[in-house]
Enzyme design. Structure first.
Site, short mmCIF file in Angstrom:
data_model
loop_
_atom_site.label_atom_id
_atom_site.label_comp_id
_atom_site.label_asym_id
_atom_site.label_seq_id
_atom_site.Cartn_x
_atom_site.Cartn_y
_atom_site.Cartn_z
N PHE A 149 0.69 -1.17 -0.04
CA PHE A 149 0.05 -0.01 -0.08
C PHE A 149 0.98 1.18 0.23
O PHE A 149 0.39 2.44 -0.43
CB PHE A 149 -0.92 0.16 1.19
CG PHE A 149 0.01 0.42 2.46
CD1 PHE A 149 -0.16 1.77 3.02
CD2 PHE A 149 0.30 -0.46 3.46
CE1 PHE A 149 0.46 2.39 3.74
CE2 PHE A 149 1.01 -0.03 4.38
CZ PHE A 149 1.14 1.36 4.71
N LYS A 173 -1.19 -7.12 -9.09
CA LYS A 173 -2.25 -7.33 -7.99
C LYS A 173 -1.69 -6.19 -6.84
O LYS A 173 -0.86 -6.38 -6.07
CB LYS A 173 -2.06 -8.58 -7.27
CG LYS A 173 -3.37 -8.97 -6.62
CD LYS A 173 -3.78 -8.44 -5.59
CE LYS A 173 -3.20 -8.50 -4.26
NZ LYS A 173 -3.45 -7.50 -3.30
N ARG A 177 -5.66 -1.42 -0.21
CA ARG A 177 -6.00 -0.44 0.31
C ARG A 177 -6.09 0.71 -0.49
O ARG A 177 -6.77 1.78 -0.27
CB ARG A 177 -5.00 -0.43 1.44
CG ARG A 177 -5.12 -1.51 2.54
CD ARG A 177 -4.40 -1.26 3.68
NE ARG A 177 -3.68 -2.52 4.19
CZ ARG A 177 -2.49 -2.69 4.75
NH1 ARG A 177 -1.93 -1.46 5.17
NH2 ARG A 177 -2.04 -4.03 5.00
N SER A 226 5.26 -7.00 3.29
CA SER A 226 6.15 -7.26 4.62
C SER A 226 6.74 -8.57 4.66
O SER A 226 6.45 -9.31 3.71
CB SER A 226 4.93 -7.44 5.78
OG SER A 226 4.06 -8.41 5.31
N CYS A 281 9.46 1.95 3.45
CA CYS A 281 10.58 0.80 4.02
C CYS A 281 11.70 1.13 4.06
O CYS A 281 12.77 0.63 4.50
CB CYS A 281 10.31 -0.34 2.81
SG CYS A 281 11.00 0.18 1.12
N GLU A 383 9.27 -4.31 12.85
CA GLU A 383 9.05 -3.12 12.28
C GLU A 383 7.68 -2.48 12.53
O GLU A 383 6.76 -3.33 12.86
CB GLU A 383 8.93 -3.56 10.62
CG GLU A 383 8.73 -2.31 9.65
CD GLU A 383 8.38 -2.91 8.37
OE1 GLU A 383 7.82 -3.68 8.22
OE2 GLU A 383 9.10 -2.08 7.48
#
Ligand code: NAD
Length: 498
Positions: A149, A173, A177, A226, A281, A383
């Site tokens: 997202f 894909k 969100r 993630s 990230c 994280e």
């Protein structure tokens, strides 16, 4: 209410699964759209469409493919403000930050415009008697991307631009969100002249992802998200013989040496720690001052800066950062702050109570700053993905170097110093994939590659840059001998160049 279907065969189509997900507007907390979630059968229909379209596309000359990319760049510039507004409203980041998200994606499209050169093979004349050898790069066929997202424009473009330029058909894909921008980008590619079926957007959740992973006609999958999901995708993709590059989460450290320019360092930490509400990230989430004096000087300057961060709506041009993406994400981050307090870290700035006037249902929180965080705490090991910076005090350089090197994640890291020797030593020794020297967010430019190490990246080729061309093509090597080099009689030994 706005509905978002899928983009298959060159146009938006309605989903047929009967399942949908809410797309929120984080700045108000309202549901602004419903996105269709694809079934396995819908994913398969997209793949079949792509399989047919790819045959001709793969045979199209690379200059023509590059020209479509160039036209796309032009159209994206035309729609830049509209795309940034849509992105900010679905994700929550501010409009200037949304523009950066789009721009960093477009830079990879610019890189992909060089495809006629990038796809050139190699040639050796006279490798043996009458023997020439050459290699060529060929597309894989249908490939897929599964994206997070937090960069709904940049990461889809990092995936589809090189893949399509190489002659593949692509199934994207995106995150359920914030799917609006990926859908808009696909429509722009069609307007730019891309044949229908070459770029498909199939919205969905785990069902759609698993359909990608199990489909034997999808030859490669590029994932960003993630770490637990990255590892899952990497393992399951291998079962059907796919190539997989799966990029995961992060815990990026900034080492602050005693000789660092403290004002510049604090500016860098504030931007990289709290920009986009820490939902990057490559966000800095751990600051490591070296020595007590450095730590005390850092905290003295950092605390008032964190306290005076300006949180605003996504469309407020003066805001430092906006809301988080969902209420669930907000609660998760606040829960980590509570965990940090219970673990014994010092909460120097507590932004949990922040309320945005007039937008009380939005997903806002202020910046949080922890001091005296230690290696064994969950807030250090895991994280958080929110506007929370942890300060871990190191006694000396060796201890500071060991922290990011020994951490499970290995995405990015930065060192702030004026000492060239220390910086050089750090860059050479640190066990992390991307290093900044006085640069807080060392995201490499499009013609280099991007990728973390350890739990931040599964697979052996990075995103964008030359690795992306390697990932989305297979190499064929041809050895040719012509009559002038043919000896009489059969050869029974393995041919050598002796
Ligand atoms: P996420 O892992 O929840 O989702 C990523 C994608 O996986 C989405 O498309 C989602 O629909 C899908 N997905 C989610 N759960 C799944 C499941 N159980 N099975 C199959 N598919 C599933 O990640 P996110 O919250 O969208 O993004 C944030 C994460 O992405 C952070 O950890 C961040 O560090 C990471 N990230 C990494 C990079 C990088 O390059 N290393 C870049 C951006 C973001």
């Amino acid at each position: 209410m706005r509905t978002i279907g899928h983009f298959i065969g060159g146009r938006e189509v309605k989903g047929t699964s009967g399942r949908t997900a809410d797309v929120f507007e984080p700045m108000t907390g309202e549901v602004q759209a419903k996105v269709d979630l694809a079934s396995k059968a819908e994913m398969r229909a997209a793949v079949e469409n792509a399989l047919v379209a790819q045959v001709e596309w793969g045979a199209t000359n690379p200059q023509r493919r590059a020209r479509i990319m160039m036209k796309f760049l032009e159209l994206a510039q035309r729609d830049y403000d509209k795309l940034a507004d849509l992105l900010a409203r679905e994700h929550g980041k501010t409009v200037p930050d949304a523009k950066g998200d789009i721009q960093r994606g477009l830079e990879v499209v610019e890189f992909a415009c060089g495809i006629p050169h990038l796809m050139k093979g190699e040639y050796t004349e006279g490798a043996g008697p009458g023997i020439d050898i050459y290699s060529m790069r060929q597309p894989l066929g249908v490939v897929a991307g599964i994206t997070p997202f937090n960069f709904p424009a940049m990461i889809p473009m990092w995936k589809f631009a090189p893949a399509i330029a190489c002659g593949n058909a692509f199934v994207l894909k995106p995150s359920e969100r914030d799917p609006g921008v990926p859908m808009a980008l696909a429509a722009l590619m069609i307007e730019a002249g891309l044949p229908p079926g070459i770029l498909n957007v199939v919205n969905g959740d785990k069902e759609a992802v698993d359909a990608i992973l199990d489909d034997p006609d999808i030859k490669a999958v590029g994932f960003v998200g993630s770490s637990p999901i990255a590892q899952y995708i990497y393992e399951r993709a291998a079962a059907t013989g796919k190539r997989a590059q799966c990029f995961g989460g992060a815990k990026n450290h900034a080492i602050i040496m005693p000789d660092a320019d403290m004002d510049q360092t604090v500016d860098a930490l504030i931007g990289a720690g709290y920009g986009s509400a820490g939902e990057r990230c490559m966000a800095i989430s751990v600051a490591v001052p070296v020595g007590k004096t450095t730590a005390d000087r850092l905290m003295e300057k950092l605390i008032p800066r964190v306290e005076s961060l300006k949180i605003g709506t996504s469309v407020d041009p003066s805001a430092d950062f906006g809301p988080l993406v969902t209420r669930e994400a907000l609660n998760r981050v606040k829960n980590y702050v509570e965990i940090g307090i219970q673990e014994g870290a010092t909460l120097a700035v507590d932004g949990r109570g922040f309320k945005m006037q007039g937008y009380e249902n939005g997903f806002y929180m202020g910046g949080c700053l922890f001091d005296n965080v230690t290696k064994d705490m969950r807030i250090y090991k895991e994280e958080i993905f929110g506007p929370v910076l942890s300060v871990v005090r190191a006694h000396d350089y060796q201890e500071a170097l060991a922290l990011p090197s020994d951490h499970d994640y290995g995405n990015g890291v930065a060192i702030f110093t004026r000492d060239g020797d220390a910086a050089r030593d750090f860059a050479a020794k640190v066990n992390v994939g991307m290093v900044g020297i006085n640069v807080p967010i060392p995201v490499p430019i499009a013609y280099y590659t991007f990728g973390g190490w350890k739990k931040s990246g599964f697979g052996d080729l990075n995103q964008h840059g030359p690795d992306s061309i390697r990932f989305y093509t297979k190499t064929k090597t041809v050895t040719a001998r012509w009559p002038s080099g043919v000896k009489e009689g059969a050869e029974f030994s393995i041919p050598t160049m002796n």
